[in-house]
Design a protein around this motif. Structure first.
Motif, PDB file in Angstrom:
ATOM      1  N   LYS A 124       0.844  -1.201   0.000  1.00  0.00           N
ATOM      2  CA  LYS A 124       0.000   0.000   0.000  1.00  0.00           C
ATOM      3  C   LYS A 124       0.880   1.252   0.000  1.00  0.00           C
ATOM      4  N   GLN A 125       1.946   1.224   0.767  1.00  0.00           N
ATOM      5  CA  GLN A 125       2.879   2.350   0.833  1.00  0.00           C
ATOM      6  C   GLN A 125       3.566   2.569  -0.518  1.00  0.00           C
ATOM      7  N   LEU A 126       4.003   1.484  -1.146  1.00  0.00           N
ATOM      8  CA  LEU A 126       4.657   1.573  -2.451  1.00  0.00           C
ATOM      9  C   LEU A 126       3.685   2.141  -3.492  1.00  0.00           C
ATOM     10  N   LEU A 127       2.470   1.611  -3.505  1.00  0.00           N
ATOM     11  CA  LEU A 127       1.459   2.104  -4.448  1.00  0.00           C
ATOM     12  C   LEU A 127       1.149   3.579  -4.206  1.00  0.00           C
ATOM     13  N   ASN A 128       1.094   3.957  -2.934  1.00  0.00           N
ATOM     14  CA  ASN A 128       0.855   5.360  -2.609  1.00  0.00           C
ATOM     15  C   ASN A 128       1.964   6.239  -3.177  1.00  0.00           C
ATOM     16  N   GLY A 129       3.199   5.776  -3.104  1.00  0.00           N
ATOM     17  CA  GLY A 129       4.322   6.516  -3.693  1.00  0.00           C
ATOM     18  C   GLY A 129       4.177   6.673  -5.199  1.00  0.00           C
ATOM     19  N   LEU A 130       3.796   5.583  -5.876  1.00  0.00           N
ATOM     20  CA  LEU A 130       3.602   5.643  -7.329  1.00  0.00           C
ATOM     21  C   LEU A 130       2.437   6.558  -7.698  1.00  0.00           C
ATOM     22  N   ILE A 131       1.359   6.489  -6.922  1.00  0.00           N
ATOM     23  CA  ILE A 131       0.195   7.353  -7.163  1.00  0.00           C
ATOM     24  C   ILE A 131       0.591   8.819  -6.999  1.00  0.00           C
ATOM     25  N   LEU A 132       1.389   9.102  -5.989  1.00  0.00           N
ATOM     26  CA  LEU A 132       1.844  10.480  -5.775  1.00  0.00           C
ATOM     27  C   LEU A 132       2.701  10.975  -6.951  1.00  0.00           C
ATOM     28  N   ILE A 133       3.518  10.092  -7.515  1.00  0.00           N
ATOM     29  CA  ILE A 133       4.330  10.480  -8.675  1.00  0.00           C
ATOM     30  C   ILE A 133       3.419  10.832  -9.850  1.00  0.00           C
ATOM     31  N   CYS A 134       2.395  10.013 -10.055  1.00  0.00           N
ATOM     32  CA  CYS A 134       1.420  10.323 -11.121  1.00  0.00           C
ATOM     33  C   CYS A 134       0.768  11.681 -10.866  1.00  0.00           C
ATOM     34  N   ALA A 135       0.343  11.901  -9.635  1.00  0.00           N
ATOM     35  CA  ALA A 135      -0.298  13.180  -9.281  1.00  0.00           C
ATOM     36  C   ALA A 135       0.662  14.347  -9.514  1.00  0.00           C
ATOM     37  N   ALA A 136       1.923  14.156  -9.169  1.00  0.00           N
ATOM     38  CA  ALA A 136       2.917  15.212  -9.371  1.00  0.00           C
ATOM     39  C   ALA A 136       3.020  15.581 -10.851  1.00  0.00           C
ATOM     40  N   PHE A 137       3.041  14.564 -11.709  1.00  0.00           N
ATOM     41  CA  PHE A 137       3.178  14.834 -13.138  1.00  0.00           C
ATOM     42  C   PHE A 137       1.902  15.416 -13.743  1.00  0.00           C
ATOM     43  N   VAL A 138       0.746  15.128 -13.158  1.00  0.00           N
ATOM     44  CA  VAL A 138      -0.489  15.806 -13.564  1.00  0.00           C
ATOM     45  C   VAL A 138      -0.316  17.304 -13.336  1.00  0.00           C
ATOM     46  N   HIS A 139       0.247  17.676 -12.184  1.00  0.00           N
ATOM     47  CA  HIS A 139       0.474  19.099 -11.894  1.00  0.00           C
ATOM     48  C   HIS A 139       1.541  19.695 -12.815  1.00  0.00           C
ATOM     49  N   PHE A 140       2.563  18.924 -13.124  1.00  0.00           N
ATOM     50  CA  PHE A 140       3.577  19.394 -14.077  1.00  0.00           C
ATOM     51  C   PHE A 140       2.928  19.742 -15.416  1.00  0.00           C
ATOM     52  N   GLN A 141       1.988  18.888 -15.885  1.00  0.00           N
ATOM     53  CA  GLN A 141       1.328  19.125 -17.172  1.00  0.00           C
ATOM     54  C   GLN A 141       0.432  20.363 -17.150  1.00  0.00           C
ATOM     55  N   LYS A 142       0.121  20.842 -15.946  1.00  0.00           N
ATOM     56  CA  LYS A 142      -0.685  22.066 -15.810  1.00  0.00           C
ATOM     57  C   LYS A 142       0.200  23.271 -15.481  1.00  0.00           C
ATOM     58  N   ASN A 143       1.526  23.082 -15.564  1.00  0.00           N
ATOM     59  CA  ASN A 143       2.493  24.137 -15.280  1.00  0.00           C
ATOM     60  C   ASN A 143       2.484  24.551 -13.806  1.00  0.00           C
ATOM     61  N   GLU A 144       2.183  23.602 -12.937  1.00  0.00           N
ATOM     62  CA  GLU A 144       2.211  23.837 -11.496  1.00  0.00           C
ATOM     63  C   GLU A 144       3.432  23.112 -10.909  1.00  0.00           C
ATOM     64  N   ASN A 145       4.597  23.628 -11.281  1.00  0.00           N
ATOM     65  CA  ASN A 145       5.842  22.940 -10.964  1.00  0.00           C
ATOM     66  C   ASN A 145       6.146  22.878  -9.471  1.00  0.00           C
ATOM     67  N   ASN A 146       5.834  23.931  -8.735  1.00  0.00           N
ATOM     68  CA  ASN A 146       6.095  23.889  -7.291  1.00  0.00           C
ATOM     69  C   ASN A 146       5.265  22.812  -6.615  1.00  0.00           C
ATOM     70  N   ILE A 147       4.026  22.647  -7.047  1.00  0.00           N
ATOM     71  CA  ILE A 147       3.176  21.581  -6.508  1.00  0.00           C
ATOM     72  C   ILE A 147       3.765  20.227  -6.901  1.00  0.00           C
ATOM     73  N   CYS A 148       4.226  20.110  -8.133  1.00  0.00           N
ATOM     74  CA  CYS A 148       4.848  18.879  -8.613  1.00  0.00           C
ATOM     75  C   CYS A 148       6.030  18.491  -7.722  1.00  0.00           C
ATOM     76  N   PHE A 149       6.942  19.433  -7.465  1.00  0.00           N
ATOM     77  CA  PHE A 149       8.106  19.149  -6.618  1.00  0.00           C
ATOM     78  C   PHE A 149       7.675  18.720  -5.216  1.00  0.00           C
ATOM     79  N   SER A 150       6.705  19.416  -4.672  1.00  0.00           N
ATOM     80  CA  SER A 150       6.221  19.101  -3.324  1.00  0.00           C
ATOM     81  C   SER A 150       5.659  17.676  -3.248  1.00  0.00           C
TER      82      SER A 150
END
Length: 193
Positions: A124-150
């Motif tokens: 569950k922890q590993l999957l949560n990490g992968l899900i967070l990476i996906c979420a980060a890149f969703v923000h990158f695609q919206k030009n929300e880079n600070n949110i992506c890094f966070s």
């Protein structure tokens, strides 16, 4: 507008010139072009090869009108209706990898979340990490880079005490190295898993 009757779609337009920095402009433009319809355009995400518009439409038959209006931005590449899908764990993970590698991070997140709901412990922890990476890149695609890094920093925390470095063919150690590099250099790079 009765939002309960709406059908949700991901509309993919061909992308020949736009970057995530253009996401807000394209979101605004797509709303202007379609404002005569009963439509909600909630998001615009820009990948290398496509523009992803997340929208809901009251009448399915209006999809052709929407696509016609959006031609002023770019031609249609693909349409996917957003609806609940039931997949086996293996199929969901395979789909998540394909979506991630195609820069369809929102879909990858959704597929992994299906698996995450039934997982426990380290998985569950590993999957949560992968899900967070996906979420980060969703923000990158919206030009929300600070949110992506966070979000990437939060993802790295999920991977700290994991024993397995391979999860259904996904090389977690490789991902950790790439994310660490992104965070250290403060330069977001897309990659394949």
């Amino acid at each position: 507008m009765n939002k309960h009757n709406f059908c949700r779609y991901m509309i993919y337009l061909n992308n020949l010139q736009f970057t995530p920095a253009d996401a807000e402009f394209i979101l605004k433009k797509s709303r202007e072009l379609t404002n005569s319809l009963e439509i909600i355009i909630r998001d615009c995400r820009i990948a290398h090869n496509f523009i992803e518009l997340d929208l809901s439409l009251e009448k399915k038959e209006n999809i052709d009108k929407v696509l016609n209006f959006l031609k002023k931005i770019s031609s249609t590449k693909e349409i996917i209706e957003v609806k609940e899908r039931h997949l086996s764990k293996e199929d969901a993970i395979k789909r998540a990898v394909v979506f991630f590698n195609d820069e369809k991070y929102w879909w990858s997140h959704e597929a992994l979340e299906m698996v995450w709901k039934d997982a426990g412990g380290q998985e569950k922890q590993l999957l949560n990490g992968l899900i967070l990476i996906c979420a980060a890149f969703v923000h990158f695609q919206k030009n929300e880079n600070n949110i992506c890094f966070s979000i990437l920093e939060r993802a790295m925390v999920k991977f700290l005490n994991l024993k397995d470095s391979n999860y259904y063919g996904i090389n977690i150690n490789k991902i950790k190295i790439i994310i660490r590099e992104i965070l250290e250099n403060k330069k977001i790079l897309t990659f394949k898993i």
